[in-house]
Design an enzyme around this catalytic site. Structure first.
Site, mmCIF file in Angstrom:
data_model
loop_
_atom_site.group_PDB
_atom_site.id
_atom_site.type_symbol
_atom_site.label_atom_id
_atom_site.label_comp_id
_atom_site.label_asym_id
_atom_site.label_seq_id
_atom_site.Cartn_x
_atom_site.Cartn_y
_atom_site.Cartn_z
ATOM 1 N N ASN A 155 -5.976 3.917 8.906
ATOM 2 C CA ASN A 155 -6.000 5.208 8.224
ATOM 3 C C ASN A 155 -6.554 6.239 9.203
ATOM 4 O O ASN A 155 -7.592 6.003 9.831
ATOM 5 C CB ASN A 155 -6.887 5.135 6.973
ATOM 6 C CG ASN A 155 -6.321 4.182 5.927
ATOM 7 O OD1 ASN A 155 -5.118 4.059 5.782
ATOM 8 N ND2 ASN A 155 -7.201 3.513 5.196
ATOM 9 N N HIS A 163 -7.758 -2.081 9.588
ATOM 10 C CA HIS A 163 -7.892 -2.990 8.450
ATOM 11 C C HIS A 163 -6.919 -4.154 8.677
ATOM 12 O O HIS A 163 -5.738 -3.921 8.962
ATOM 13 C CB HIS A 163 -7.478 -2.308 7.143
ATOM 14 C CG HIS A 163 -8.302 -1.113 6.756
ATOM 15 N ND1 HIS A 163 -9.240 -1.149 5.741
ATOM 16 C CD2 HIS A 163 -8.316 0.161 7.233
ATOM 17 C CE1 HIS A 163 -9.783 0.054 5.601
ATOM 18 N NE2 HIS A 163 -9.243 0.858 6.492
ATOM 19 N N HIS A 191 -11.096 2.113 13.179
ATOM 20 C CA HIS A 191 -11.051 0.745 12.665
ATOM 21 C C HIS A 191 -9.648 0.394 12.224
ATOM 22 O O HIS A 191 -8.909 1.246 11.722
ATOM 23 C CB HIS A 191 -12.030 0.538 11.497
ATOM 24 C CG HIS A 191 -11.926 1.548 10.409
ATOM 25 N ND1 HIS A 191 -12.434 2.833 10.528
ATOM 26 C CD2 HIS A 191 -11.340 1.498 9.179
ATOM 27 C CE1 HIS A 191 -12.189 3.503 9.413
ATOM 28 N NE2 HIS A 191 -11.511 2.720 8.577
ATOM 29 N N ASP A 202 -14.652 -6.320 5.067
ATOM 30 C CA ASP A 202 -14.826 -5.038 4.388
ATOM 31 C C ASP A 202 -15.744 -5.221 3.177
ATOM 32 O O ASP A 202 -15.655 -6.207 2.440
ATOM 33 C CB ASP A 202 -13.458 -4.495 3.950
ATOM 34 C CG ASP A 202 -13.508 -3.021 3.581
ATOM 35 O OD1 ASP A 202 -12.928 -2.206 4.329
ATOM 36 O OD2 ASP A 202 -14.123 -2.684 2.546
ATOM 37 N N GLY A 207 -6.298 9.135 4.685
ATOM 38 C CA GLY A 207 -7.259 8.435 3.835
ATOM 39 C C GLY A 207 -8.442 7.855 4.585
ATOM 40 O O GLY A 207 -9.161 7.008 4.048
ATOM 41 N N GLN A 208 -8.677 8.326 5.811
ATOM 42 C CA GLN A 208 -9.820 7.806 6.570
ATOM 43 C C GLN A 208 -11.121 8.327 5.978
ATOM 44 O O GLN A 208 -11.262 9.527 5.720
ATOM 45 C CB GLN A 208 -9.714 8.232 8.040
ATOM 46 C CG GLN A 208 -10.796 7.625 8.929
ATOM 47 C CD GLN A 208 -10.586 7.916 10.410
ATOM 48 O OE1 GLN A 208 -9.698 8.684 10.789
ATOM 49 N NE2 GLN A 208 -11.405 7.310 11.247
HETATM 50 P P1 DGP Z 1 -11.106 3.969 5.722
HETATM 51 O O1 DGP Z 1 -10.904 4.531 4.355
HETATM 52 O O2 DGP Z 1 -9.788 3.568 6.384
HETATM 53 O O3 DGP Z 1 -11.945 4.884 6.586
HETATM 54 O O4 DGP Z 1 -11.879 2.608 5.524
HETATM 55 C C1 DGP Z 1 -13.268 2.467 5.575
HETATM 56 C C2 DGP Z 1 -13.577 1.113 5.060
HETATM 57 O O5 DGP Z 1 -14.901 0.800 5.443
HETATM 58 C C3 DGP Z 1 -13.509 0.948 3.546
HETATM 59 O O6 DGP Z 1 -12.501 -0.018 3.228
HETATM 60 C C4 DGP Z 1 -14.872 0.450 3.135
HETATM 61 C C5 DGP Z 1 -15.483 -0.005 4.437
HETATM 62 N N1 DGP Z 1 -16.919 0.183 4.562
HETATM 63 C C6 DGP Z 1 -17.585 1.356 4.391
HETATM 64 N N2 DGP Z 1 -18.899 1.166 4.591
HETATM 65 C C7 DGP Z 1 -19.053 -0.152 4.913
HETATM 66 C C8 DGP Z 1 -20.189 -0.952 5.230
HETATM 67 O O7 DGP Z 1 -21.338 -0.490 5.295
HETATM 68 N N3 DGP Z 1 -19.956 -2.273 5.488
HETATM 69 C C9 DGP Z 1 -18.695 -2.804 5.455
HETATM 70 N N4 DGP Z 1 -18.586 -4.121 5.726
HETATM 71 N N5 DGP Z 1 -17.609 -2.070 5.155
HETATM 72 C C10 DGP Z 1 -17.793 -0.757 4.891
#
Ligand code: DGP
Length: 114
Positions: free
Chosen positions: A87, A102, A100, A30, A93-94
């Site tokens: 999420n 986590h 995805h 992340d 909180g998505q």
């Molecule tokens: P959510 O809130 O559950 O939709 O989580 C989305 C997650 O994605 C958040 O923890 C940050 C991560 N994220 C967003 N953009 C990028 C990216 O461009 N690269 C990576 N590695 N993670 C990202």
């Protein structure tokens, strides 16, 4: 070109620290880690959220969870434990609408979540 940020990670047009790849899933760290280990596990195929999965996705779901399990083991979390979070939707909180999971660990994780 896809407008979905995770589809762009799948096709390589946005860089990511990939820790696992197979035919159907991809795992990458992340960009904004909330724990010492914070890795995202996604299907390569675009699916927006858990609610968009159907009966025909049973095998994909199994594969995604097995990838989470492998990532956790590879990162040394099998013994201390870890959390898998999906999420889903606005109240969940998505923020990125490509399914995805986590995988979080490396510290004690509080409960209940906020
Ligand atoms: P959510 O809130 O559950 O939709 O989580 C989305 C997650 O994605 C958040 O923890 C940050 C991560 N994220 C967003 N953009 C990028 C990216 O461009 N690269 C990576 N590695 N993670 C990202």
């Amino acid at each position: 070109m896809s407008t979905c940020i995770f589809c762009r990670i799948v096709d390589g047009s946005i860089p990511a620290k990939v820790v696992h790849e197979d035919e159907h899933t991809l795992a990458f760290d992340d960009v904004s880690p909330q724990a010492p280990v914070h890795t995202l596990v996604i299907p390569k195929r675009h699916v927006a959220a858990v609610q968009d999965l159907g009966e025909s996705d049973q095998a994909l779901l199994g594969r995604l969870l097995l990838t989470c399990r492998k990532v956790a083991a590879d990162k040394g979390l099998a013994e201390p434990g870890y959390r898998i979070v999906a999420n889903t939707g606005r109240d969940g909180g998505q923020t990125v609408f490509h399914l995805h999971f986590h995988v979080l660990g490396g510290r004690h994780l509080g409960w209940p979540p906020g």
